[in-house]
Design a protein around this motif. Structure first.
Motif, PDB file in Angstrom:
ATOM      1  N   TYR A   1      48.442  46.854  45.418  1.00 29.94           N
ATOM      2  CA  TYR A   1      47.070  46.399  45.238  1.00 29.94           C
ATOM      3  C   TYR A   1      46.036  47.273  45.936  1.00 29.94           C
ATOM      4  O   TYR A   1      44.953  47.490  45.402  1.00 29.94           O
ATOM      5  CB  TYR A   1      46.940  44.940  45.687  1.00 29.94           C
ATOM      6  CG  TYR A   1      47.834  44.000  44.919  1.00 29.94           C
ATOM      7  CD1 TYR A   1      47.840  43.995  43.519  1.00 29.94           C
ATOM      8  CD2 TYR A   1      48.693  43.126  45.573  1.00 29.94           C
ATOM      9  CE1 TYR A   1      48.661  43.146  42.810  1.00 29.94           C
ATOM     10  CE2 TYR A   1      49.517  42.269  44.868  1.00 29.94           C
ATOM     11  CZ  TYR A   1      49.504  42.280  43.487  1.00 29.94           C
ATOM     12  OH  TYR A   1      50.324  41.440  42.783  1.00 29.94           O
ATOM     13  N   LYS A   2      46.333  47.751  47.134  1.00 30.25           N
ATOM     14  CA  LYS A   2      45.353  48.575  47.850  1.00 30.25           C
ATOM     15  C   LYS A   2      45.061  49.847  47.071  1.00 30.25           C
ATOM     16  O   LYS A   2      43.895  50.245  46.906  1.00 30.25           O
ATOM     17  CB  LYS A   2      45.854  48.913  49.250  1.00 30.25           C
ATOM     18  CG  LYS A   2      44.828  49.690  50.079  1.00 30.25           C
ATOM     19  CD  LYS A   2      45.360  50.036  51.458  1.00 30.25           C
ATOM     20  CE  LYS A   2      44.283  50.756  52.271  1.00 30.25           C
ATOM     21  NZ  LYS A   2      43.794  51.993  51.614  1.00 30.25           N
ATOM     22  N   GLU A   3      46.112  50.493  46.570  1.00 29.55           N
ATOM     23  CA  GLU A   3      45.929  51.714  45.786  1.00 29.55           C
ATOM     24  C   GLU A   3      45.200  51.416  44.467  1.00 29.55           C
ATOM     25  O   GLU A   3      44.375  52.204  44.015  1.00 29.55           O
ATOM     26  CB  GLU A   3      47.284  52.359  45.500  1.00 29.55           C
ATOM     27  CG  GLU A   3      48.011  52.867  46.731  1.00 29.55           C
ATOM     28  CD  GLU A   3      49.451  53.214  46.419  1.00 29.55           C
ATOM     29  OE1 GLU A   3      49.701  54.351  45.991  1.00 29.55           O
ATOM     30  OE2 GLU A   3      50.323  52.325  46.591  1.00 29.55           O
TER      31      GLU A   3
ATOM     32  N   LYS B   1      45.584  49.886  36.623  1.00 33.64           N
ATOM     33  CA  LYS B   1      46.368  48.846  35.960  1.00 33.64           C
ATOM     34  C   LYS B   1      47.858  48.998  36.256  1.00 33.64           C
ATOM     35  O   LYS B   1      48.563  48.009  36.494  1.00 33.64           O
ATOM     36  CB  LYS B   1      46.118  48.901  34.447  1.00 33.64           C
ATOM     37  CG  LYS B   1      44.735  48.421  34.051  1.00 33.64           C
ATOM     38  CD  LYS B   1      44.348  48.844  32.646  1.00 33.64           C
ATOM     39  CE  LYS B   1      45.303  48.386  31.593  1.00 33.64           C
ATOM     40  NZ  LYS B   1      44.867  48.777  30.225  1.00 33.64           N
ATOM     41  N   ALA B   2      48.342  50.236  36.255  1.00 36.20           N
ATOM     42  CA  ALA B   2      49.764  50.475  36.540  1.00 36.20           C
ATOM     43  C   ALA B   2      50.087  50.137  37.992  1.00 36.20           C
ATOM     44  O   ALA B   2      51.123  49.523  38.283  1.00 36.20           O
ATOM     45  CB  ALA B   2      50.125  51.924  36.226  1.00 36.20           C
ATOM     46  N   LEU B   3      49.215  50.534  38.906  1.00 32.89           N
ATOM     47  CA  LEU B   3      49.419  50.208  40.321  1.00 32.89           C
ATOM     48  C   LEU B   3      49.385  48.694  40.547  1.00 32.89           C
ATOM     49  O   LEU B   3      50.188  48.151  41.311  1.00 32.89           O
ATOM     50  CB  LEU B   3      48.344  50.892  41.169  1.00 32.89           C
ATOM     51  CG  LEU B   3      48.464  52.414  41.288  1.00 32.89           C
ATOM     52  CD1 LEU B   3      47.173  53.012  41.840  1.00 32.89           C
ATOM     53  CD2 LEU B   3      49.653  52.798  42.182  1.00 32.89           C
ATOM     54  N   ASP B   4      48.470  48.019  39.872  1.00 29.83           N
ATOM     55  CA  ASP B   4      48.386  46.564  39.959  1.00 29.83           C
ATOM     56  C   ASP B   4      49.682  45.922  39.469  1.00 29.83           C
ATOM     57  O   ASP B   4      50.200  44.993  40.086  1.00 29.83           O
ATOM     58  CB  ASP B   4      47.203  46.065  39.122  1.00 29.83           C
ATOM     59  CG  ASP B   4      47.253  44.569  38.873  1.00 29.83           C
ATOM     60  OD1 ASP B   4      47.116  43.812  39.845  1.00 29.83           O
ATOM     61  OD2 ASP B   4      47.443  44.165  37.706  1.00 29.83           O
TER      62      ASP B   4
ATOM     63  N   GLY C   1      38.729  42.091  39.562  1.00 30.10           N
ATOM     64  CA  GLY C   1      38.853  40.660  39.782  1.00 30.10           C
ATOM     65  C   GLY C   1      40.294  40.195  39.719  1.00 30.10           C
ATOM     66  O   GLY C   1      40.732  39.352  40.518  1.00 30.10           O
ATOM     67  N   VAL C   2      41.057  40.740  38.780  1.00 28.95           N
ATOM     68  CA  VAL C   2      42.473  40.396  38.662  1.00 28.95           C
ATOM     69  C   VAL C   2      43.221  40.811  39.931  1.00 28.95           C
ATOM     70  O   VAL C   2      44.044  40.052  40.464  1.00 28.95           O
ATOM     71  CB  VAL C   2      43.091  41.078  37.424  1.00 28.95           C
ATOM     72  CG1 VAL C   2      44.613  40.946  37.442  1.00 28.95           C
ATOM     73  CG2 VAL C   2      42.526  40.476  36.138  1.00 28.95           C
ATOM     74  N   ILE C   3      42.939  42.009  40.411  1.00 29.32           N
ATOM     75  CA  ILE C   3      43.617  42.497  41.622  1.00 29.32           C
ATOM     76  C   ILE C   3      43.285  41.609  42.817  1.00 29.32           C
ATOM     77  O   ILE C   3      44.172  41.226  43.589  1.00 29.32           O
ATOM     78  CB  ILE C   3      43.216  43.959  41.907  1.00 29.32           C
ATOM     79  CG1 ILE C   3      43.647  44.877  40.750  1.00 29.32           C
ATOM     80  CG2 ILE C   3      43.841  44.448  43.217  1.00 29.32           C
ATOM     81  CD1 ILE C   3      43.042  46.265  40.797  1.00 29.32           C
TER      82      ILE C   3
END
Length: 270
Positions: A111-113, A103-106, A136-138
């Motif tokens: 996005y890849k991470e 969630k934090a990376l998103d 799905g959000v990513i």
């Protein structure tokens, strides 16, 4: 679109003592729990961060570190959240840490991470509905709409909260310009009493794009979204905006039926 930019911006412990001069250990634990609950409910993240940093100095435990990372995430300090999560995600065993890490990376558009992190979760727990929703959000943010749709529907199949997954499906279909399908997901939520700001914003937009201005105006007027509902509808009609809010990672917070502002989300870029 000056009017639109102005109008459609988001808004969406008491210590307990016994009869003696000293609180018992049980009372202290109860008090800490109550205080943290109150601070969470008032979104006092700075205070929660200081409380959990003090605890971490005394004893570095998984539970406290995860709480602190969550506090930073809630405060939108995503880099700090990732920093304190590092020891918990190194061995890829702690699913809660991996989910928060994704969630934090998103949130930082990494996005890849983020996908790497949430994929590990799904490998270990393939029936976890919220993990499919997060993935799905990513995917949706990367405009991988077919993959996003597949994950949202899988989350729905696994009985994720309707207010989360149907709102996300509604926004996804708005991005795909399938406005009737978007309305079909969003309207039943509204009629069942859901009134979070994401839902209201996207429902009104999808109705306007379906040429159902009267229905959109009725809802905007009933919920008092702006002081000039007709001007809002006209602005949406003329705009090329794709969506007016954000995807839901977790359950949304209801809004009161007062004049409020709704966040505009800019068009995602590839």
């Amino acid at each position: 679109m000056k009017f639109y930019n102005k109008v459609f911006l988001v808004f969406v412990g008491i210590f307990m003592y016994g009869c003696s001069n000293f609180a018992s250990t049980t009372d202290i634990y109860k008090d800490e729990f109550r205080k943290e609950k109150i601070l969470l409910s008032t979104k006092s993240y700075s205070e929660l961060i200081e409380i959990n940093k003090a605890k971490l100095r005394k004893q570095d435990t998984k539970e406290v570190r995860l709480k602190l990372s969550q506090n930073y995430y809630d405060a939108k300090d995503y880099d700090s959240s990732l920093y304190y999560l590092k020891p918990l995600v190194q061995d890829n065993k702690d699913l809660d840490a991996l989910i928060l890490n994704a969630k934090a990376l998103d949130a930082l558009s990494r996005y890849k991470e983020a996908l790497d992190s949430i994929n590990i979760v799904l490998e270990k727990k393939p029936l976890l509905a919220r993990a499919y929703n997060i993935r799905g959000v990513i995917y949706a943010k990367q405009r991988e709409f077919d993959l996003a749709e597949k994950d949202f529907l899988r989350a729905k199949e696994l009985l994720l909260d309707d207010e989360v997954v149907n709102t996300n499906l509604g926004m996804l279909y708005i991005l795909k310009r399938e406005y009737k399908t978007a309305t079909n997901y969003l309207m039943p939520l509204y009629l069942r009493g859901s009134k979070n700001e994401t839902l209201l914003a996207d429902l009104i937009l999808s109705l306007v794009k379906e040429n159902k201005d009267k229905e959109a105006l009725d809802i905007a007027t009933k919920e008092r979204l702006t002081r000039d509902q007709r001007k809002l509808i006209r602005s949406l009609r003329k705009s090329n905006i794709e969506a007016v809010s954000k995807f839901e990672i977790e359950a949304p917070v209801p809004v009161n039926t007062k004049v409020k502002k709704v966040k505009k989300v800019k068009k995602q870029e590839k």
